[in-house]
Design an enzyme around this catalytic site. Structure first.
Site, PDB file in Angstrom:
ATOM      1  N   SER A 179      16.466  24.336  52.486  1.00  0.00           N
ATOM      2  CA  SER A 179      17.529  24.389  51.811  1.00  0.00           C
ATOM      3  C   SER A 179      18.316  23.128  51.272  1.00  0.00           C
ATOM      4  O   SER A 179      19.230  23.257  50.823  1.00  0.00           O
ATOM      5  CB  SER A 179      18.659  25.056  52.706  1.00  0.00           C
ATOM      6  OG  SER A 179      17.868  26.534  53.023  1.00  0.00           O
TER       7      SER A 179
ATOM      8  N   SER B  11      19.421  27.512  50.978  1.00  0.00           N
ATOM      9  CA  SER B  11      20.900  27.973  51.023  1.00  0.00           C
ATOM     10  C   SER B  11      22.029  27.010  50.446  1.00  0.00           C
ATOM     11  O   SER B  11      22.931  27.533  50.261  1.00  0.00           O
ATOM     12  CB  SER B  11      21.045  28.312  52.330  1.00  0.00           C
ATOM     13  OG  SER B  11      21.005  27.210  53.132  1.00  0.00           O
TER      14      SER B  11
ATOM     15  N   LYS C  22      28.896  21.190  51.686  1.00  0.00           N
ATOM     16  CA  LYS C  22      28.370  22.542  51.942  1.00  0.00           C
ATOM     17  C   LYS C  22      29.224  23.242  52.915  1.00  0.00           C
ATOM     18  O   LYS C  22      29.681  22.535  53.978  1.00  0.00           O
ATOM     19  CB  LYS C  22      26.969  22.644  52.142  1.00  0.00           C
ATOM     20  CG  LYS C  22      26.344  24.219  52.645  1.00  0.00           C
ATOM     21  CD  LYS C  22      24.746  23.784  52.776  1.00  0.00           C
ATOM     22  CE  LYS C  22      24.062  25.281  53.058  1.00  0.00           C
ATOM     23  NZ  LYS C  22      22.666  24.963  53.564  1.00  0.00           N
TER      24      LYS C  22
END
Length: 561
Positions: free
Chosen positions: A208, A184, A108
């Site tokens: 997330s 997210s 990420k």
């Protein structure tokens, strides 16, 4: 396999010593696990360099092309192939460092990487190259893993609902391109689900890791706060932030988790494990873990009949999947019963109110040194280089006095109330002798992209983050015409990840719900047929009858210190 080994195999078949079916193996990139990759590596059927190229091919063809690309990858690592070649040579000479040796991972883009920009999805941080790796990234590289790509996210990790950023745009759900992958960590979730990498890293402040894992038929682990370091992760709220694995199987998630867990002097929260010898988490991958387990079902998170306003808009489809999950758990010997945490909603509400984003983000930007593209939250806002969806969140963060949270009364109160909630949760677990609570990770299917009004369904932000206790989500099946993934979550005691891993693994092995998205099928060259290497005992049997076993195993020399 070496030519000599092939001769041995042929001779052994002729002598009737080995069954033909035991010698043939097929490697398929789609859904390949770490164990399967290592078997292919050991048999000389695959190299890490080849594996990296296969994943890069999928990213090029599936993530960027077409009218509705998945759009999960911000950038790929231009050094990935070179790194893979070096790791292949190291394997040849010295053997693998760990099961993660040569394994490509999706990271990420709020994890610092010394060789790739880290933007948290924001154009305001475009070109920002951190001075070093995040602790978790460094641990994985030390284990031999390859950072293959940086994935998209909800900008600055603000949204649990969607993964939209100014640096890339909108990431789609690989099971239905008209729907969201959650946020997210939606970029990691979509990329791992679509087989763009073997495993991935996400972060979880509210939901997330677990939300995108649920929406993408993945396993996600949120650890106890203090067990894994947050150093080098762009912060959202360090009272609740955690980084961790997202994978297609529990076993793969655990292999990543083992590598990243542990003490880091740069993250004071990990002082809790400084002097501890952490367990071998893989030892808890036990298919029988559900037998005799006691599980409390939090009906108020998903059953409208519970009378909870929180569950009033839950989907009947998710309730049906949860009922099926409960039946599966009971079939494996688990004791499953409804339970409640007294005054749950009030406890959750009391733990909120401490917005520490400006303080945390300013400290992070300072850690980047003088070459940081922006130096403060105020400069981010002044740049205007962010998606409109995060404007209100940025402004709200800047409206809070930039002082240590410990000096703000609202944060002191929230932290005191978190202790009250922790006690309440533990009281229910202990008084009922529960091993964990269970509930649907989301009580509604993934929303359509652009839909901001349909029921939310996010159960994750109100459970593990306020307490700091661990949770794991595992695929639970599919809603709406058997197409949209849903997840079952296990939430338990602090530092009791072994129990949650065992429960999640046992459920996964019982149900086998995970399946790849049909829109991202195998490409040419992703299937390799090869011959397996006989076990050592077989090699001895062959040598007894005078057949050379030279070449059956690749010889290793001692690795230098």
């Amino acid at each position: 396999m070496k030519r000599t080994a092939t001769l041995v195999v042929a001779q052994s078949i002729a002598l009737g010593l080995l069954p033909i079916g035991a010698l043939a193996a097929t490697f398929q990139l789609e859904e390949a696990t770490i164990a399967e990759l290592n078997r292919a590596f050991d048999a000389d059927a695959l190299t890490s360099e080849q594996l990296v190229q296969l994943y890069l091919n999928r990213i090029e063809i599936y993530d960027k092309a077409g009218e509705t690309p998945l759009n999960s990858i911000i950038l790929t690592n231009s050094n990935a192939l070179e790194t893979a070649r070096a790791l292949d040579l190291e394997r040849e000479l010295y053997g693998p460092r760990s099961p993660l040796h040569g394994i490509p991972i999706i990271v990420k883009d709020n994890y610092d990487t010394f060789d790739l920009q880290t933007t948290a999805g924001s154009l305001s941080l475009a070109g920002s190259i951190p001075p070093d790796d995040a602790f978790q990234v460094q641990r994985l590289r030390d284990a031999g893993a390859i950072v293959l790509a940086k994935s998209n996210l909800a900008e600055f990790a603000f949204s649990p609902q969607r993964s939209v950023s100014s640096i890339l745009g909108t990431t789609r759900n690989p099971y239905d391109l008209s729907r969201v992958p959650a946020g997210s960590s939606g970029g990691t979730g979509a990329a791992v689900a679509a087989n763009f990498g073997t495993v991935g890293l996400g972060t979880d402040t509210g939901n997330s890791i677990r939300g995108p894992s649920s929406h993408n038929a993945l396993v996600g682990i949120r650890s106890t706060i203090g067990l894994t370091s947050r150093d080098g992760i762009v912060p959202l709220n360090l009272y609740r932030d955690i980084g961790g694995p997202m994978a297609r199987t529990v076993e793969d998630a655990v292999l990543v988790f083992e590598a990243i867990a542990g003490y880091d002097p740069a993250d004071p929260s990990t002082e809790a494990v400084k002097n501890l010898t952490l367990p071998d988490y893989s030892e808890f991958l036990d298919k029988s873990s559900l037998k005799g387990a006691r599980l409390g079902v939090l009906d108020e998170l998903f059953r409208p009949s519970s009378g909870s306003t929180r569950a009033a808009t839950a989907s009947p489809e998710i309730e049906r999947l949860m009922d099926e999950a409960i039946a599966d758990l009971r079939s494996q010997g688990a004791i499953v019963e409804p339970t409640v945490i007294p005054d749950f909603d009030a406890l959750v509400t009391a733990t909120g109110g401490c917005n520490r984003f400006e303080y945390d983000i300013n400290n992070y930007l300072a850690s980047l040194g003088p070459n940081a593209p922006v130096k403060s939250l105020d400069e981010i806002i002044a740049s205007g280089k962010f998606d409109p969806t995060v404007t209100e969140s940025l402004i709200a963060g800047a409206a809070v006095e930039d002082v240590p949270p410990e000096q703000r009364a609202v944060c002191q109160t929230a932290e005191a109330n978190r202790d009250v909630m922790r006690t309440a949760v533990l009281d229910v677990l202990d008084s009922n002798k529960y091993d964990a609570f269970i509930f649907p990770t989301w009580s509604n299917p993934p929303r359509l992209i652009g839909d901001e009004t349909s029921p939310n369904g996010n159960n994750s932000g109100i459970t593990a983050p306020p307490t700091g206790f661990p949770a794991i989500t595992v695929p639970m099946g599919y809603s709406i015409n058997n197409t949209l993934p849903a997840g079952l979550q296990f939430w338990g005691r602090p530092f009791d990840e072994p129990t949650l891993i065992g429960l999640g693994y046992s459920y996964e092995q019982t149900t086998k719900h995970r399946r790849p998205p049909s829109l991202f099928s195998a490409l040419p060259g992703e299937e390799i047929e090869y011959e397996t290497v006989p076990e050592p005992g077989v090699a001895i049997a062959l040598s007894v009858i005078g057949v050379s076993t030279l070449g059956l195993k690749r010889k290793k020399v001692q690795s230098p210190a």
